[in-house]
Write an enzyme that holds these catalytic residues in place. Sequence first.
Site, PDB file in Angstrom:
ATOM      1  CG  ASN B  69     -13.893   8.634 -12.447  1.00 56.16           C
ATOM      2  OD1 ASN B  69     -13.357   8.894 -13.530  1.00 56.16           O
ATOM      3  ND2 ASN B  69     -14.836   7.703 -12.334  1.00 56.16           N
ATOM      4  CB  ILE B  71      -9.676   9.455 -15.042  1.00 58.39           C
ATOM      5  CG1 ILE B  71     -10.097   8.953 -13.653  1.00 58.39           C
ATOM      6  CG2 ILE B  71      -8.205   9.136 -15.300  1.00 58.39           C
ATOM      7  CD1 ILE B  71      -9.454   9.659 -12.496  1.00 58.39           C
ATOM      8  N   GLY B  72     -10.699  11.215 -17.504  1.00 58.49           N
ATOM      9  CA  GLY B  72     -10.502  11.582 -18.911  1.00 58.49           C
ATOM     10  C   GLY B  72      -9.694  10.542 -19.660  1.00 58.49           C
ATOM     11  CG  ASN B 130     -15.467   2.517 -21.963  1.00 60.64           C
ATOM     12  OD1 ASN B 130     -16.659   2.746 -21.839  1.00 60.64           O
ATOM     13  ND2 ASN B 130     -14.541   3.233 -21.354  1.00 60.64           N
ATOM     14  CB  CYS B 133     -15.826   6.936 -24.014  1.00 56.74           C
ATOM     15  SG  CYS B 133     -15.395   6.245 -25.602  1.00 56.74           S
ATOM     16  N   GLY B 255     -21.102  -0.801  -7.883  1.00 64.10           N
ATOM     17  CA  GLY B 255     -21.397  -0.763  -6.463  1.00 64.10           C
ATOM     18  C   GLY B 255     -21.120  -2.026  -5.681  1.00 64.10           C
TER      19      GLY B 255
HETATM   20  C1  LIG Z   1     -11.607   6.227 -11.068  1.00 64.02           C
HETATM   21  C2  LIG Z   1     -12.423   5.447 -12.058  1.00 64.02           C
HETATM   22  C3  LIG Z   1     -11.958   5.263 -13.351  1.00 64.02           C
HETATM   23  C4  LIG Z   1     -12.693   4.542 -14.274  1.00 64.02           C
HETATM   24  N1  LIG Z   1     -12.200   4.350 -15.532  1.00 64.02           N
HETATM   25  C5  LIG Z   1     -12.893   3.576 -16.413  1.00 64.02           C
HETATM   26  C6  LIG Z   1     -12.361   3.276 -17.679  1.00 64.02           C
HETATM   27  O1  LIG Z   1     -11.271   3.671 -18.030  1.00 64.02           O
HETATM   28  N2  LIG Z   1     -13.105   2.499 -18.526  1.00 64.02           N
HETATM   29  C7  LIG Z   1     -14.318   1.994 -18.165  1.00 64.02           C
HETATM   30  O2  LIG Z   1     -14.946   1.287 -18.957  1.00 64.02           O
HETATM   31  N3  LIG Z   1     -14.840   2.261 -16.962  1.00 64.02           N
HETATM   32  C8  LIG Z   1     -14.162   3.030 -16.083  1.00 64.02           C
HETATM   33  N4  LIG Z   1     -14.693   3.268 -14.833  1.00 64.02           N
HETATM   34  C9  LIG Z   1     -16.002   2.720 -14.496  1.00 64.02           C
HETATM   35  C10 LIG Z   1     -15.858   1.391 -13.745  1.00 64.02           C
HETATM   36  O3  LIG Z   1     -15.218   0.424 -14.531  1.00 64.02           O
HETATM   37  C11 LIG Z   1     -17.237   0.872 -13.327  1.00 64.02           C
HETATM   38  O4  LIG Z   1     -18.029   0.631 -14.490  1.00 64.02           O
HETATM   39  C12 LIG Z   1     -17.987   1.866 -12.457  1.00 64.02           C
HETATM   40  O5  LIG Z   1     -17.090   2.529 -11.600  1.00 64.02           O
HETATM   41  C13 LIG Z   1     -19.084   1.183 -11.623  1.00 64.02           C
HETATM   42  O6  LIG Z   1     -18.556   0.187 -10.789  1.00 64.02           O
HETATM   43  P1  LIG Z   1     -18.138   0.429  -9.247  1.00 64.02           P
HETATM   44  O7  LIG Z   1     -19.331   1.067  -8.595  1.00 64.02           O
HETATM   45  O8  LIG Z   1     -17.800  -0.921  -8.722  1.00 64.02           O
HETATM   46  O9  LIG Z   1     -16.978   1.356  -9.266  1.00 64.02           O
HETATM   47  C14 LIG Z   1     -13.954   4.000 -13.898  1.00 64.02           C
HETATM   48  C15 LIG Z   1     -14.417   4.183 -12.597  1.00 64.02           C
HETATM   49  C16 LIG Z   1     -13.680   4.894 -11.670  1.00 64.02           C
HETATM   50  C17 LIG Z   1     -14.218   5.060 -10.294  1.00 64.02           C
END
Ligand SMILES: Cc1cc2nc3c(=O)[nH]c(=O)nc-3n(C[C@H](O)[C@H](O)[C@H](O)COP(=O)(O)O)c2cc1C
Lengths: 318, 318, 290, 290
Positions: B69, B71-72, B130, B133, B255
């Site tokens: 992703n 998203i920014g 976070n 970034c 995951g």
């Molecule tokens: C579409 C999307 C948007 C995300 N936006 C953020 C965010 O705004 N802030 C953040 O700390 N992590 C963000 N993440 C990371 C997730 O919080 C998480 O750390 C990462 O996806 C790994 O977990 P998962 O495999 O269960 O998705 C985003 C992940 C995805 C897929």
Amino acid sequence: MADLTTRLGALTLPNPVMTASGCAANGRELHRFFDLTDLGAFVTKTVMADPRSGRPTPRMAETSSGMLNSIGLQGPGIAAFLDKDLTWLHSIGARVVVSIAGNTAAEFAEVARALASHPSFACVVAVEINISCPNVANRGLVFACDPMSSSTVVGLVHQELPPGTPTFAKLTPDVTDIVAIADAALQAGATGLTMINTLLGIVIDTDRLRPQLAGITGGLSGPAIRPVAVRAIWQVAGAMREGRIDTAPIIGVGGIRTGLDALELIAAGASAVQVGTATFNDPSAPRRVRDELDAALDARALTLADAVGIAHRRKVQL
Amino acid sequence: MADLTTRLGALTLPNPVMTASGCAANGRELHRFFDLTDLGAFVTKTVMADPRSGRPTPRMAETSSGMLNSIGLQGPGIAAFLDKDLTWLHSIGARVVVSIAGNTAAEFAEVARALASHPSFACVVAVEINISCPNVANRGLVFACDPMSSSTVVGLVHQELPPGTPTFAKLTPDVTDIVAIADAALQAGATGLTMINTLLGIVIDTDRLRPQLAGITGGLSGPAIRPVAVRAIWQVAGAMREGRIDTAPIIGVGGIRTGLDALELIAAGASAVQVGTATFNDPSAPRRVRDELDAALDARALTLADAVGIAHRRKVQL
Amino acid sequence: MRDVVQVRGEVVANRRVGAYHHLTVVAPGVAELARPGQFVAMAVGGPTSANLLRRSFSLHRVSPSGAYGGTLDVVIAAKGEGTQWLTGLRPHDEVDVVAPLGRPFPLPTEPVATVLVGGGYGSAPLFWLAEVLRERGCRVEMVLGAASEDRLFGVVEARRSADGVTITTDDGSAGTKGWVSDVLPEVITRTGAAVVYGCGPMGMLRSITEVASAHGAVAQVAVEESMACGVGVCMTCVMPVTGNDGLTRMVRSCVEGPVFRGDRLRWDAFDDGVCRVPADTVGAPRPGGH
Amino acid sequence: MRDVVQVRGEVVANRRVGAYHHLTVVAPGVAELARPGQFVAMAVGGPTSANLLRRSFSLHRVSPSGAYGGTLDVVIAAKGEGTQWLTGLRPHDEVDVVAPLGRPFPLPTEPVATVLVGGGYGSAPLFWLAEVLRERGCRVEMVLGAASEDRLFGVVEARRSADGVTITTDDGSAGTKGWVSDVLPEVITRTGAAVVYGCGPMGMLRSITEVASAHGAVAQVAVEESMACGVGVCMTCVMPVTGNDGLTRMVRSCVEGPVFRGDRLRWDAFDDGVCRVPADTVGAPRPGGH
Ligand SMILES: Cc1cc2nc3c(=O)[nH]c(=O)nc-3n(C[C@H](O)[C@H](O)[C@H](O)COP(=O)(O)O)c2cc1C
Ligand SMILES: Cc1cc2nc3c(=O)[nH]c(=O)nc-3n(C[C@H](O)[C@H](O)[C@H](O)COP(=O)(O)OP(=O)(O)OC[C@H]3O[C@@H](n4cnc5c(N)ncnc54)[C@H](O)[C@@H]3O)c2cc1C
Ligand SMILES: Cc1cc2nc3c(=O)[nH]c(=O)nc-3n(C[C@H](O)[C@H](O)[C@H](O)COP(=O)(O)OP(=O)(O)OC[C@H]3O[C@@H](n4cnc5c(N)ncnc54)[C@H](O)[C@@H]3O)c2cc1C
Ligand SMILES: Cc1cc2nc3c(=O)[nH]c(=O)nc-3n(C[C@H](O)[C@H](O)[C@H](O)COP(=O)(O)O)c2cc1C
Ligand code: FES
Ligand code: FES
């Protein structure tokens, strides 16, 4: 038939598809499924100076679209490798990339020396320097995690090989700045780079509630990691295009299962590719990938040379 | 029903399952599928000082057992977030973890200050910082790639929050030594750590032969990366057990799709877990994971507290 | 000559048998090459699968040509994702197979008496072996053991294939209550068996080896270790085995096995789900070493 | 009240229709909630799938209770892994569905004349929309366009559902040779349509919007942008849309769409497969970056 010829510095190969080190043993087993000379090159299992038993088992864990392995560089040692394996590869006419490693920088050199002085060195088209392995002298820190250690190893290996022998330093993606490591390896004389080795991972056995691998950590490979491989290649190829580091050929590896997967790594900047874990799913995968890549290039009216790094040229300007 | 109560420093939650930032928006959408108060906590989308449009599209690419992703950090800005989103979360009785970020260390502090002074801060059980970034002041290098930047941010945020507010620094796995970053964040005052954010990746569109994401690179998430998350948690929890860094609670993320996946991260050392990408596959995933974890612990006659880090105690001595 | 084939098989039948599934797959070319003790590696999950690694199964039976062309049969216990997918297949579904793999059971050159011991689905390859042995004039006794009756495989078939059959179950729901190793001494003694063939869990193979040795018989056992490739290229399936030169090496059970002489396996290395590298193994880590 | 359901659906029928597959799935609870223009998100690949993200499809039709309980119908073009898996489903196979999602086509409060324009499988939701509009006394004309005849969907159904039908194909294999935008001005003029509904590729929706505006009609178009979640939590499906306050924001097409007023979409942002963030968008990156 697209023109699949690829150039890696002074080395020209009829096609860009290779096996990946450690995913094809030393050739005999896959030769039952397809002719190894159909490949651009055959990459041997990383060999070290002495015989190594490798790690206890379990040595593997399946993961989502990938796997962990902790083989521990099991192998026969360089002497037996040369007499049995390399000699056999030579006999069938394979183009061979020999992957070497050491517990210390000096061991890398020792292995390179033995290799260069063997009669079957004639079939060796390049040496892959697997610096993604632990450096005993530096608290077991992986050589390729540190620019200094990386350049020491590459420099020492070069001194042992006939001038002009193509060498590829194989990098780990588990670093903050892969471009810095790539730079160090090239400065030290590597002809090019192989990217990427596995990512460090752990799987927990949820019945026993302990790490599933006897060796606890393992290397993550397979399609799961392909986006990381593409990114690493893109970053390093990008740094070359921008003149931040020397321009050199890249061999891409990580998660290739199909010809289109190979095309991803090529478009990101790889001049050749290696097929690893996918071979466990399909023992004919390396040759199939070659054929699928051929068809994919044909469908796009491109030669292999056109496709190398094409995504940099086509990227959208925002 | 296993005892799912978990303690994160001074904070006690009825169960360890949370949403992951950016994978659950700010709550209203998932509340259509299950009651958010069923979760240990709800983690909001990372919010910054000002409204942000985020990146161009395409913003996503599906990958093998995962996705990219870019998203920014699209979002409404802290003011609108507080008045609309946090206030709504407060109204339904959710326990909220607010994820904050900034382009500069000062912006992090600004966001924290606004948050702390809002009436709905009452529903905030913790703040997630976070730091994965980009730091505009440091050539866009991600804060969490550098121990110094990480500790600066954490220190500044702490000054703005009421003493005792639990904070969790969210780390990226894209570093050579994650223990060093964890150490820096804890030294700077973070209550604990959230691990891991996404891995940097690229997918090439093989029709257009250019990066599939308009923003070129994206974050890799989903089951594909679980072994990397488990490894990161294991390494940091291991360093804590060995006294190499301060002991502190870890929130695991990366995951998780099922209760057994959650148990993997917990056994590696996480006291709570977040469900991210799996929510896109199954909008009820966070609550389902809670129920499956409950059943898995029951079947093993363990409480959640027993299970935290259990794999370190059970690991095979070779 | 090719000694292995990779083909896209088609499921002909999938029948439940007790706790197992008996799967028949059209796989031209396998039967001509296969011998008892060899195995097949099947890809799982179809084209969108997240499970990359093949699953290995003993060949239960092969037939060079039937109504559908050459077929192979396997007996599968549904366990994790892969075996659940396989046991859920329906006729006409496709499954990619690589076979035959590994070394078969070595056959005695003389018509000696033999005992074939199977634990759970471990009996699957033994009926075919029994036929081949009897063709050579060997006497064949079978001992089938399992936790409970539904986990026995092939009791009826055993009575047809063997000169004598003994059944054990842990819970006594069929045959003698107890383990195969409880009844094995009597069977060996009674028949004067020179070879004991075994297939089943590692613990059982170990005790078969001990009993056989104690009674002057040779044990030939088919082991089961996690395999990533099944074809010899990944080095995940190794175990410590003593060679003719008396040296122990970590050898690949997929190509140098799955059948090993029981007394060549370093049973001392196996414990609690882990197999260590014995200190005297060729290339074993030295102190301070790798 | 719940306005969306997540159910394990069962496939009742999967029929080939021209270049498409028409899938009928038992999905209790969906029909009661759904309205034309909404969509369904389906999980793909089964339990071992490497494809995590759901695939979205316009609801072609729903029926609250039939022989099998409530069903929904979708029309699918097999394209990549997910749609290939879906179009390969057989009766009794399971598929997890989340529906209804998104905002439906807004209906006129007066019985005005309308034109419904569908490109390729984009016609799928329009027949149901046509019925609903005619119930309200609206005149309904349909324009169906596609690259070639086999890529037209629902020509026969159109003749039943609409007061008039015009067909176009790029290659002239059916109807008028050309694009829907070539015939649309005449249809709007002839019928005096106040609303033009569109569903199809983005380029087509843009020209529908332009033609409608030029003829004093309002365009309501159902867009298609890559969606990771379909339920509003991921922010991948955004596009720049101008709100009532005249400000452009990147809004989620899965919850605030997929139906938008055509003149609210910032068509200038779409080019060559990318949608940029217009500089005047709320929160757009400032020079020096966000
Ligand atoms: C579409 C999307 C948007 C995300 N936006 C953020 C965010 O705004 N802030 C953040 O700390 N992590 C963000 N993440 C990371 C997730 O919080 C998480 O750390 C990462 O996806 C790994 O977990 P998962 O495999 O269960 O998705 C985003 C992940 C995805 C897929
Ligand atoms: C030579 C050989 C013959 C076998 N014959 C039979 C047979 O006839 N009938 C039968 O039911 N089973 C047999 N097995 C075991 C069978 O291969 C495993 O039960 C199966 O691989 C488990 O897959 P899964 O997806 O259900 O389990 P999972 O636990 O999800 O598998 C995860 C991974 O571990 C591997 N794995 C797990 N357990 C084993 C195991 N015991 N052996 C090898 N790999 C394993 C899988 O192949 C897969 O790569 C045999 C194994 C070997 C090595
Ligand atoms: C609201 C909406 C309604 C739709 N209605 C229909 C319909 O009625 N019939 C039909 O055949 N198709 C429809 N589509 C398009 C359909 O969703 C895609 O063709 C499908 O997702 C492609 O999946 P794939 O696995 O075949 O392709 P892949 O290219 O393998 O998909 C990879 C990923 O990209 C996403 N993706 C790719 N193309 C699209 C796309 N056009 N739209 C959204 N996501 C995409 C997929 O969901 C998946 O996550 C609709 C899309 C949307 C957003
Ligand atoms: C079982 C296994 C053994 C490996 N052994 C080696 C090795 O000896 N030397 C090496 O450089 N890389 C080794 N690798 C890494 C691969 O060569 C390759 O870099 C990595 O697996 C990523 O490619 P893939 O996703 O195609 O497998 C091994 C990988 C696997 C899965
Ligand atoms: S399973 Fe790969 S070498 Fe044996
Ligand atoms: S698809 Fe996830 S927000 Fe629209």
